[in-house]
Scaffold this active site. Structure first.
Site, PDB file in Angstrom:
ATOM      1  CD  GLU A 153       5.931 -10.375  15.460  1.00  0.00           C
ATOM      2  OE1 GLU A 153       5.872  -9.768  15.686  1.00  0.00           O
ATOM      3  OE2 GLU A 153       6.200 -10.934  17.038  1.00  0.00           O
TER       4      GLU A 153
ATOM      5  CB  CYS B  85      -5.077 -12.019  26.305  1.00  0.00           C
ATOM      6  SG  CYS B  85      -5.556 -13.450  26.684  1.00  0.00           S
TER       7      CYS B  85
ATOM      8  CB  CYS C  53      -2.381 -10.722  23.774  1.00  0.00           C
ATOM      9  SG  CYS C  53      -0.523 -11.274  22.864  1.00  0.00           S
TER      10      CYS C  53
ATOM     11  N   GLY D 122      -0.080 -16.848  18.577  1.00  0.00           N
ATOM     12  CA  GLY D 122      -0.850 -18.056  19.109  1.00  0.00           C
ATOM     13  C   GLY D 122      -1.203 -18.836  20.275  1.00  0.00           C
TER      14      GLY D 122
ATOM     15  CG  LEU E 268      -3.028 -17.102  37.320  1.00  0.00           C
ATOM     16  CD1 LEU E 268      -4.697 -18.263  37.269  1.00  0.00           C
ATOM     17  CD2 LEU E 268      -2.146 -18.013  39.086  1.00  0.00           C
TER      18      LEU E 268
ATOM     19  CB  CYS F   7       3.600 -11.889  21.204  1.00  0.00           C
ATOM     20  SG  CYS F   7       4.605 -13.393  22.306  1.00  0.00           S
TER      21      CYS F   7
HETATM   22  N1  SAH Z   1      -1.074 -17.970  23.306  1.00  0.00           N
HETATM   23  C1  SAH Z   1      -0.951 -18.902  24.282  1.00  0.00           C
HETATM   24  C2  SAH Z   1       0.998 -18.314  24.470  1.00  0.00           C
HETATM   25  C3  SAH Z   1       1.365 -17.493  23.413  1.00  0.00           C
HETATM   26  S1  SAH Z   1       1.107 -15.701  24.641  1.00  0.00           S
HETATM   27  C4  SAH Z   1      -0.871 -17.974  25.954  1.00  0.00           C
HETATM   28  O1  SAH Z   1      -1.785 -17.506  26.318  1.00  0.00           O
HETATM   29  O2  SAH Z   1       0.091 -18.215  27.230  1.00  0.00           O
HETATM   30  C5  SAH Z   1       2.791 -16.769  25.466  1.00  0.00           C
HETATM   31  C6  SAH Z   1       2.596 -15.523  27.042  1.00  0.00           C
HETATM   32  O3  SAH Z   1       2.167 -14.547  26.910  1.00  0.00           O
HETATM   33  C7  SAH Z   1       2.020 -16.047  27.584  1.00  0.00           C
HETATM   34  O4  SAH Z   1       1.248 -15.891  29.513  1.00  0.00           O
HETATM   35  C8  SAH Z   1       0.956 -13.650  27.574  1.00  0.00           C
HETATM   36  O5  SAH Z   1      -0.296 -14.275  28.276  1.00  0.00           O
HETATM   37  C9  SAH Z   1       2.044 -13.259  28.137  1.00  0.00           C
HETATM   38  N2  SAH Z   1       2.148 -11.270  27.356  1.00  0.00           N
HETATM   39  C10 SAH Z   1       1.251 -11.636  25.904  1.00  0.00           C
HETATM   40  N3  SAH Z   1       1.090 -10.496  25.622  1.00  0.00           N
HETATM   41  C11 SAH Z   1       1.942  -9.987  26.440  1.00  0.00           C
HETATM   42  C12 SAH Z   1       2.510  -8.653  26.506  1.00  0.00           C
HETATM   43  N4  SAH Z   1       1.954  -7.161  26.562  1.00  0.00           N
HETATM   44  N5  SAH Z   1       2.951  -8.552  28.409  1.00  0.00           N
HETATM   45  C13 SAH Z   1       3.632  -9.392  28.874  1.00  0.00           C
HETATM   46  N6  SAH Z   1       3.203 -11.372  28.598  1.00  0.00           N
HETATM   47  C14 SAH Z   1       2.515 -10.527  27.667  1.00  0.00           C
END
Ligand code: SAH
Length: 340
Positions: free
Chosen positions: A92, A116, A119, A159, A213, A329
């Site tokens: 995407e 995570c 996510c 990713g 964080l 994402c």
């Molecule tokens: N892997 C990298 C980049 C992709 S995620 C990372 O972890 O930073 C991009 C951002 O979106 C990250 O800060 C991640 O923690 C956040 N993110 C992922 N899922 C989310 C969600 N459901 N709600 C809010 N932020 C989210």
């Protein structure tokens, strides 16, 4: 199968020409055709002889991925593309309109292994890394579909970019020197891969680094982000300090507020202690709730913001965009996989 010429950096373009018995400057010309002029056919590279165009055609293809599906949020014009890659995998990209320009959120892997808990991108694990060409294609396809130029890149799609380090760096350099997107308009977000942060500090790039964080308490962070078991909070913060000292670039910390989990008063106090001062920037995010997750959006976002600001933390709130269109994402890709 012929090798894809798209995605080759300047050195590789020069090597292609050397290989074909051509002068080195031809490599620069090839690079310009591919990225500055967005030429899609060898036959249209008019400062090359017919013979050279044929040699290129015999040996290489000039391949781009394609948009399979496009969704639009009619409130804020956010657009999301489901992109089909050469091997039938899906990723995407999300296009967002801001006052300062048009920003594209780019994916770096097919799926993700970081796990995570909040996510959607990581639910099925990682299938493979993307090539630099496939990351550049996200820009090419979005610009073509909308007939506009993208001014900002956020490497925050599906990713973990620092797990695909070489191709991501190649992507950044081509996006910068080939497409003309300023380094300061490129942001890279990581869940906290320390060796990657250390390597990035040595690249002499002016990009923005963002760290996911989500908790200032080591044990809580581990609950949300399994990678925090491998790269713990304290050494991560040391690596961030070293990054700042080396690059002079302020780091952004991303923090998605989760009801009852990381939105307590002690979390505010912890954030103030950790991030107060001009070297840090905190970006508060409203959690995008995903299916199959118990985590809920916190109602305390505005209060949180106010308290942090009052106590000297450099804090912003990320505006939620694309609410109508599965914009978090990985949600569209997941839906597409479920249907199939
Ligand atoms: N892997 C990298 C980049 C992709 S995620 C990372 O972890 O930073 C991009 C951002 O979106 C990250 O800060 C991640 O923690 C956040 N993110 C992922 N899922 C989310 C969600 N459901 N709600 C809010 N932020 C989210």
């Amino acid at each position: 199968m012929k090798e894809n010429i798209f995605g080759k950096d300047i050195n590789a373009c020069e090597a292609v020409m050397k290989d074909l018995g051509e002068a080195r400057y031809r490599g620069k010309q090839l690079y310009q055709w591919l990225y500055e002029k967005r030429c899609n056919k060898f036959s249209e590279m008019t400062n090359f002889s017919n013979e050279l165009r044929e040699k290129l055609t015999d040996k290489y293809e000039l391949f781009h991925a394609r948009i399979q599906l496009k969704q639009e949020d009619h409130h804020d014009r956010t657009k999301k593309y489901l992109i089909e890659l050469g091997d039938g995998q899906y990723i995407e990209a999300v296009l967002m309109h801001y006052e300062h320009g048009v920003s594209l959120c780019v994916s770096t892997q097919v799926g993700c292994n970081m796990g995570c808990k909040f996510c959607a991108s990581t639910k099925g694990g990682k299938i493979r890394d993307l090539s630099a060409a496939e990351m550049l294609d996200q820009i090419v396809l979005a610009e073509k579909a909308e007939e506009l130029r993208i001014s900002n890149i956020v490497i925050m799609g599906i990713g973990e970019p620092l797990e695909n380090y070489e191709e991501v760096i190649k992507f950044i350099r081509i996006a910068n020197t080939g497409f003309g997107i300023g380094q300061r308009k490129i942001s890279l977000s990581t869940c906290g891969i320390i060796p990657g942060i250390e390597a990035l500090a040595e690249e002499n790039l002016q990009i923005n680094l963002a760290i996911s964080l989500h908790s200032v308490f080591s044990e809580r962070r581990k609950v949300l982000m399994p990678i925090a078991n491998r790269y713990e909070l304290e050494p991560l913060m040391d690596a961030c300090k070293a990054y700042f000292n080396k690059t002079g670039r302020r780091i952004t910390y991303e923090y998605a507020l989760i009801d009852g989990f990381n939105d307590r008063d002690e979390d505010i106090a912890g954030l103030i202690k950790l991030l107060k001062g001009s070297q840090n920037h905190l970006n508060l995010i409203g959690l995008n709730e995903v299916q199959e997750s118990a985590y809920k959006e916190s109602p305390r976002l505005n209060y949180f913001f106010g308290e942090l600001e009052k106590h000297g933390v450099n804090v912003t709130m990320r505006r939620k965009m694309g609410r109508e269109i599965d914009a978090a994402c990985g949600q569209l890709r997941k839906k597409e996989m479920r249907i199939r």
